[in-house]
Design a protein around this motif. Structure first.
Motif, short mmCIF file in Angstrom:
data_model
loop_
_atom_site.label_atom_id
_atom_site.label_comp_id
_atom_site.label_asym_id
_atom_site.label_seq_id
_atom_site.Cartn_x
_atom_site.Cartn_y
_atom_site.Cartn_z
N SER A 14 24.14 36.93 7.75
CA SER A 14 23.37 37.64 6.72
C SER A 14 22.60 38.77 7.40
O SER A 14 22.40 38.75 8.62
CB SER A 14 22.38 36.67 6.06
N PRO A 15 22.14 39.74 6.62
CA PRO A 15 21.31 40.80 7.22
C PRO A 15 20.07 40.23 7.93
O PRO A 15 19.68 40.73 8.99
CB PRO A 15 20.92 41.67 6.02
N LYS A 30 18.89 46.71 6.83
CA LYS A 30 19.38 47.17 5.52
C LYS A 30 19.61 48.69 5.53
O LYS A 30 20.57 49.17 4.93
CB LYS A 30 18.40 46.78 4.42
N MET A 31 18.76 49.42 6.22
CA MET A 31 18.93 50.88 6.32
C MET A 31 20.19 51.21 7.13
O MET A 31 20.95 52.10 6.75
CB MET A 31 17.70 51.53 6.97
N LYS A 32 20.42 50.49 8.22
CA LYS A 32 21.62 50.70 9.04
C LYS A 32 22.88 50.43 8.21
O LYS A 32 23.88 51.12 8.35
CB LYS A 32 21.62 49.81 10.28
N ILE A 33 22.82 49.42 7.35
CA ILE A 33 23.95 49.11 6.46
C ILE A 33 24.12 50.24 5.45
O ILE A 33 25.24 50.72 5.22
CB ILE A 33 23.73 47.76 5.75
N ALA A 34 23.03 50.68 4.85
CA ALA A 34 23.09 51.72 3.82
C ALA A 34 23.65 53.04 4.36
O ALA A 34 24.37 53.74 3.66
CB ALA A 34 21.70 51.95 3.22
N VAL A 41 30.09 43.60 4.42
CA VAL A 41 30.95 43.35 3.27
C VAL A 41 30.12 42.60 2.24
O VAL A 41 29.21 41.84 2.59
CB VAL A 41 32.23 42.56 3.67
N LYS A 42 30.41 42.84 0.97
CA LYS A 42 29.70 42.16 -0.10
C LYS A 42 30.51 40.93 -0.49
O LYS A 42 31.70 41.03 -0.74
CB LYS A 42 29.57 43.13 -1.28
N GLU A 52 31.68 40.69 15.21
CA GLU A 52 32.26 41.83 15.94
C GLU A 52 31.68 43.16 15.46
O GLU A 52 31.63 44.13 16.21
CB GLU A 52 33.79 41.84 15.90
N TRP A 53 31.21 43.22 14.21
CA TRP A 53 30.59 44.45 13.72
C TRP A 53 29.23 44.65 14.37
O TRP A 53 28.82 45.79 14.61
CB TRP A 53 30.48 44.44 12.20
#
Length: 68
Positions: A14-15, A30-34, A41-42, A52-53
């Protein structure tokens, strides 16, 4: 259960878990994801990040620092 069994490792995070792994706040993750810096992935209403990501994100940060 045999004494030779391995504990299960998380297949994705999870984040909030990634924030702990990276030593970041949740809002930074969350900002890095955005911004697309950190892949995710959702899954239904939840956002998940493969281990790995996380590794790819770290490698990209190291590369960026070494190139500077």
């Amino acid at each position: 259960m045999s004494s030779h069994s391995q504990p299960l490792a998380a297949r994705w995070h999870s984040p909030a878990e990634v924030a702990v792994l990276l030593g970041f706040g949740l809002s930074k993750v969350k900002m890095k994801i955005a911004t697309g810096e950190l892949r995710s992935v959702k899954d239904g209403k939840y956002r998940r990040i493969l281990p790995e990501w996380v590794d790819e994100y770290i490698a990209a940060q190291v590369e960026r620092q070494e190139a500077a």
